[in-house]
Design a protein around this motif. Structure first.
Motif, PDB file in Angstrom:
ATOM      1  N   LEU A 102      29.544  19.628  91.352  1.00 43.88           N
ATOM      2  CA  LEU A 102      28.958  20.726  90.352  1.00 43.88           C
ATOM      3  C   LEU A 102      28.242  21.850  91.381  1.00 43.88           C
ATOM      4  CD1 LEU A 102      28.467  21.288  87.335  1.00 43.88           C
ATOM      5  CD2 LEU A 102      26.223  20.433  87.651  1.00 43.88           C
ATOM      6  N   LYS A 124      21.267  26.311  86.154  1.00 41.40           N
ATOM      7  CA  LYS A 124      21.425  27.366  85.429  1.00 41.40           C
ATOM      8  C   LYS A 124      20.032  28.403  85.415  1.00 41.40           C
ATOM      9  CE  LYS A 124      25.012  26.319  82.394  1.00 41.40           C
ATOM     10  NZ  LYS A 124      25.611  25.682  80.888  1.00 41.40           N
ATOM     11  N   TYR A 169      33.706  22.583  82.883  1.00 41.83           N
ATOM     12  CA  TYR A 169      32.365  22.912  82.453  1.00 41.83           C
ATOM     13  C   TYR A 169      31.887  21.902  81.844  1.00 41.83           C
ATOM     14  CZ  TYR A 169      34.141  27.653  83.494  1.00 41.83           C
ATOM     15  OH  TYR A 169      34.989  28.517  84.038  1.00 41.83           O
ATOM     16  N   ASP A 196      22.684  20.597  85.543  1.00 44.87           N
ATOM     17  CA  ASP A 196      23.286  21.797  84.927  1.00 44.87           C
ATOM     18  C   ASP A 196      22.250  22.744  84.537  1.00 44.87           C
ATOM     19  OD1 ASP A 196      25.775  23.431  84.139  1.00 44.87           O
ATOM     20  OD2 ASP A 196      24.662  23.033  81.981  1.00 44.87           O
TER      21      ASP A 196
END
Length: 309
Positions: free
Chosen positions: A179, A157, A47, A153
């Motif tokens: 990713l 999200k 992560y 990221d």
């Protein structure tokens, strides 16, 4: 151009990329060994963290521990719940030496963990213990790669938050070194003929997946989207003007949409460009595959109106 989206030219960091790929596999296999199987291998990825990439907490007997790649100080941190900590320098060194250092550090913390030392999802794999070829570490490019991951990221999200159906975390798969975030229709997928155990578990249900891949000698870094199983007519949605931005292309060989990272990085708003790519490729796949979008999406009506207007 946003400074949060640094340049990632494959030819300039390909050796560091290859070495990091193997290093993350060493750490990722520790996570795989210490955690129970979660659907679609969600227990194995790393992560994005405030300093690099992390395993998050893992159990070991009566303790928990975490391993983190720190791309600010360029260290590998092993932290335990009893307060014990070990720090290893990230520097040019072979995969064999990195593996030996990590295992020695774990033993010094009273943790004896055995992993399968053969890399996965790479051509011509060499066991970690025998890999003396991959030994590059460019601090600048390692940091650039992490900063790029941090930027995307956040966007992925936001995209994930629009979905109320089953959806994966935004996570980093060390096998394929990408990713990813994956949405599910809720329906099982037809079994894949001759699929290996990894593929069978990953694609047991219908999915639409989005993510980022750092590239290879044939293609620079790019964002991707695929629908599996792929519905008929998906490739045609580009010529029909349904896919944004216009730099997006479809690979008939890989059965995926691709958007070059540089086209996102150099756009007036990288965040909007990436969201548009995710949203329009998702809609194309979901509509053709007859997903129940009204029950799966938090803002179905709003998002549909925006995409049409």
């Amino acid at each position: 151009m946003s400074n949060a989206w640094p340049e990632l030219k494959f030819s300039e960091w390909q050796d560091t990329l290859a070495t990091l790929h193997m290093w993350t596999q060493v750490v990722g296999k520790i996570r795989l060994r210490q955690t129970p199987l979660v659907n679609h291998w969600w227990n194995v990825p790393l992560y994005i963290s405030a300093r690099g990439l992390t395993t998050s907490a893992m159990p070991y007997k009566d303790r928990i521990f975490e391993i983190e790649f720190d791309f600010l100080e360029h260290e590998l941190l092993i932290k335990c719940s009893d307060g014990s900590t070990t720090t290893l320098a990230l520097r040019p060194q072979s995969v064999a030496d990195f593996y030996a250092e990590v295992m020695s550090a774990l033993r010094n913390l009273d943790m004896e963990i055995k992993i399968w030392t053969m890399p996965v999802e790479v051509p011509n794999p060499v066991r970690f213990t025998d890999d003396h070829e991959h030994k590059s570490y460019d601090r600048e490019y390692a940091n650039r790669f992490w900063r790029a991951l941090v930027a995307m990221d956040e966007v992925l999200k936001e995209f994930r938050a629009r979905f109320v159906g089953k959806v994966s975390p935004v996570h980093f798969f060390w096998g394929s070194f990408d990713l990813a975030v994956t949405r599910f229709s809720g329906r099982p997928a037809p079994p894949r003929e001759n699929a290996d155990v990894i593929t069978r578990e990953a694609y047991s249900h219908e999915v639409i997946s989005h993510g980022f891949w750092p590239g290879n000698k044939d293609m620079e870094a790019a964002f991707y989207s695929y629908t599996a199983p792929e519905p008929a007519g998906l490739a045609d949605t580009i010529s029909q003007g349904k896919i944004l931005p216009p730099q997006t292309f479809y690979s008939s060989e890989l059965k995926e949409f691709f958007l070059p990272y540089d086209d996102v990085r150099e756009s007036a708003s990288p965040e909007k460009t990436l969201i548009d790519f995710c949203q329009t490729t998702y809609e194309a796949g979901a509509n053709l595959a007859n997903w129940d979008r009204a029950s799966l999406e938090r803002y179905f009506s709003t998002v549909r109106k925006k995409s049409q207007g």
